[in-house]
Motif scaffolding. Structure first.
Motif, PDB file in Angstrom:
ATOM      1  N   SER A  60       0.944  -1.104  -0.264  1.00 17.57           N
ATOM      2  CA  SER A  60       0.123   0.070   0.069  1.00 17.57           C
ATOM      3  C   SER A  60       0.876   1.413  -0.348  1.00 17.57           C
ATOM      4  O   SER A  60       2.005   1.303   0.616  1.00 17.57           O
ATOM      5  CB  SER A  60      -1.094   0.371   1.129  1.00 17.57           C
ATOM      6  OG  SER A  60      -0.017   0.127   2.347  1.00 17.57           O
ATOM      7  N   THR A  61       0.143   2.059  -0.835  1.00 17.86           N
ATOM      8  CA  THR A  61       1.028   3.618  -0.563  1.00 17.86           C
ATOM      9  C   THR A  61      -0.244   4.301   0.315  1.00 17.86           C
ATOM     10  O   THR A  61      -1.668   4.417   0.120  1.00 17.86           O
ATOM     11  CB  THR A  61       0.848   4.528  -2.036  1.00 17.86           C
ATOM     12  OG1 THR A  61       1.952   3.458  -2.411  1.00 17.86           O
ATOM     13  CG2 THR A  61       1.837   5.277  -1.531  1.00 17.86           C
ATOM     14  N   ASP A  62      -0.138   4.677   1.771  1.00 14.94           N
ATOM     15  CA  ASP A  62      -1.046   5.792   2.720  1.00 14.94           C
ATOM     16  C   ASP A  62      -1.810   6.749   2.099  1.00 14.94           C
ATOM     17  O   ASP A  62      -2.406   6.948   1.584  1.00 14.94           O
ATOM     18  CB  ASP A  62      -0.252   6.315   3.619  1.00 14.94           C
ATOM     19  CG  ASP A  62      -0.101   5.267   5.219  1.00 14.94           C
ATOM     20  OD1 ASP A  62      -0.530   3.529   4.164  1.00 14.94           O
ATOM     21  OD2 ASP A  62       0.137   5.137   6.097  1.00 14.94           O
ATOM     22  N   SER A  63      -0.274   7.284   1.084  1.00 15.44           N
ATOM     23  CA  SER A  63      -0.500   8.822   0.761  1.00 15.44           C
ATOM     24  C   SER A  63       0.670   9.749  -0.144  1.00 15.44           C
ATOM     25  O   SER A  63       2.082   8.745   0.512  1.00 15.44           O
ATOM     26  CB  SER A  63      -1.025   9.596   1.596  1.00 15.44           C
ATOM     27  OG  SER A  63      -0.054  10.607   2.431  1.00 15.44           O
ATOM     28  N   ASP A  65       1.758  13.370   0.180  1.00 17.50           N
ATOM     29  CA  ASP A  65       1.749  14.472   0.182  1.00 17.50           C
ATOM     30  C   ASP A  65       2.622  15.177   0.520  1.00 17.50           C
ATOM     31  O   ASP A  65       3.866  15.488   0.458  1.00 17.50           O
ATOM     32  CB  ASP A  65       1.710  14.446   1.697  1.00 17.50           C
ATOM     33  CG  ASP A  65       0.807  13.420   2.557  1.00 17.50           C
ATOM     34  OD1 ASP A  65      -0.635  13.733   2.041  1.00 17.50           O
ATOM     35  OD2 ASP A  65       0.930  13.636   3.756  1.00 17.50           O
ATOM     36  N   SER A 112       5.836  10.194   2.591  1.00 15.48           N
ATOM     37  CA  SER A 112       4.873   9.439   1.972  1.00 15.48           C
ATOM     38  C   SER A 112       5.170   8.401   3.196  1.00 15.48           C
ATOM     39  O   SER A 112       6.152   8.421   3.014  1.00 15.48           O
ATOM     40  CB  SER A 112       5.146   9.587   0.359  1.00 15.48           C
ATOM     41  OG  SER A 112       4.427   7.946   0.148  1.00 15.48           O
ATOM     42  N   ARG A 148      -0.575   4.969  12.493  1.00 12.19           N
ATOM     43  CA  ARG A 148      -1.074   4.383  11.664  1.00 12.19           C
ATOM     44  C   ARG A 148      -1.402   3.401  10.636  1.00 12.19           C
ATOM     45  O   ARG A 148      -2.073   3.318   9.548  1.00 12.19           O
ATOM     46  CB  ARG A 148       0.563   4.980  10.609  1.00 12.19           C
ATOM     47  CG  ARG A 148       0.284   6.713  10.487  1.00 12.19           C
ATOM     48  CD  ARG A 148       1.871   6.819   9.671  1.00 12.19           C
ATOM     49  NE  ARG A 148       3.162   6.133  10.546  1.00 12.19           N
ATOM     50  CZ  ARG A 148       4.180   6.241  10.600  1.00 12.19           C
ATOM     51  NH1 ARG A 148       3.665   7.753  11.367  1.00 12.19           N
ATOM     52  NH2 ARG A 148       4.927   5.718  11.781  1.00 12.19           N
ATOM     53  N   ARG A 152      -4.275   2.060   8.615  1.00 11.28           N
ATOM     54  CA  ARG A 152      -4.126   0.892   7.107  1.00 11.28           C
ATOM     55  C   ARG A 152      -5.044   0.190   6.784  1.00 11.28           C
ATOM     56  O   ARG A 152      -5.408  -0.650   6.253  1.00 11.28           O
ATOM     57  CB  ARG A 152      -2.959   0.939   6.902  1.00 11.28           C
ATOM     58  CG  ARG A 152      -1.913   1.608   6.010  1.00 11.28           C
ATOM     59  CD  ARG A 152      -0.363   1.345   6.174  1.00 11.28           C
ATOM     60  NE  ARG A 152       0.450   2.477   6.077  1.00 11.28           N
ATOM     61  CZ  ARG A 152       1.659   2.313   7.690  1.00 11.28           C
ATOM     62  NH1 ARG A 152       1.350   1.027   8.529  1.00 11.28           N
ATOM     63  NH2 ARG A 152       1.982   3.110   7.652  1.00 11.28           N
ATOM     64  N   ARG A 155      -8.864   1.194   6.796  1.00 12.96           N
ATOM     65  CA  ARG A 155      -8.413   1.608   4.774  1.00 12.96           C
ATOM     66  C   ARG A 155      -8.869   0.002   4.446  1.00 12.96           C
ATOM     67  O   ARG A 155      -9.791  -0.123   3.342  1.00 12.96           O
ATOM     68  CB  ARG A 155      -7.816   2.406   4.459  1.00 12.96           C
ATOM     69  CG  ARG A 155      -7.512   2.624   3.183  1.00 12.96           C
ATOM     70  CD  ARG A 155      -6.407   3.578   2.589  1.00 12.96           C
ATOM     71  NE  ARG A 155      -5.864   3.029   2.369  1.00 12.96           N
ATOM     72  CZ  ARG A 155      -4.113   3.163   2.791  1.00 12.96           C
ATOM     73  NH1 ARG A 155      -4.145   4.007   4.488  1.00 12.96           N
ATOM     74  NH2 ARG A 155      -3.180   2.363   3.073  1.00 12.96           N
TER      75      ARG A 155
END
Length: 168
Positions: A60-63, A65, A112, A148, A152, A155
């Motif tokens: 995954s890639t959280d975000s 920014d 990120s 976090r 995750r 999500r």
């Protein structure tokens, strides 16, 4: 498999510095977001592989920014390291520094978090070494990682429920 020896964050440190060329920019003369995302995934995957010494896949890639634009007059330095681990998963923190090559001004341009899973020769998840944070930044990231991780997991559950009703 035996428990592997813990490693420091700096043992997985990767730094990639590139010049921003005209073909790397959009109509605003700033670095394409997709180009930067490619750099981020590339260095993060190397950090995860260095930490685990196994093949890794992006889970995954959280975000990403994007905090400040990266201009054609800048160099872009992408730094990554493993900031936290589970059993077979590794959280990798990435920070992006833009440096104006004429003035020397440096700014944090993006951050990120990505998660990678280490795989054995049969493609199955394999246990990875624990991580030892040392610097203030590493300790802060390590201490905030469980929060976090929880986000995750939530999500992921939401994404799986969503995927069950999306038509193909």
């Amino acid at each position: 498999m035996n428990e592997r020896t813990a490693k420091t964050c700096k043992e997985s440190l990767v730094i990639k510095t590139s010049r921003v060329f005209p073909l790397d920019t959009n109509h605003h003369n700033t670095l394409f977001g997709g180009k930067l995302m490619s750099y981020i995934d590339d260095v993060a995957s190397i950090s995860a592989a260095k930490h685990s010494r196994f093949d890794v896949v992006t889970a995954s890639t959280d975000s990403v920014d994007f905090l400040r634009p990266i201009r054609q007059t800048d160099s872009v330095s992408v730094t990554s390291y493993v900031s936290y681990v589970g059993r077979s998963s590794m959280e990798v923190f990435v920070k992006v520094i833009a440096e104006d090559l004429k003035s020397g001004d440096r700014k944090l341009a993006a951050t990120s978090f990505l998660t990678f899973v280490a795989l054995n020769e049969q493609g199955k998840p394999v246990q990875v070494p624990k991580v030892i944070p040392e610097s203030d930044e590493e300790i802060m990231l390590y201490n905030t990682a469980p929060q976090r991780t929880k986000v995750r997991q939530e999500r992921r559950e939401h994404s799986e429920a969503f995927a069950a009703v999306v038509t193909l």
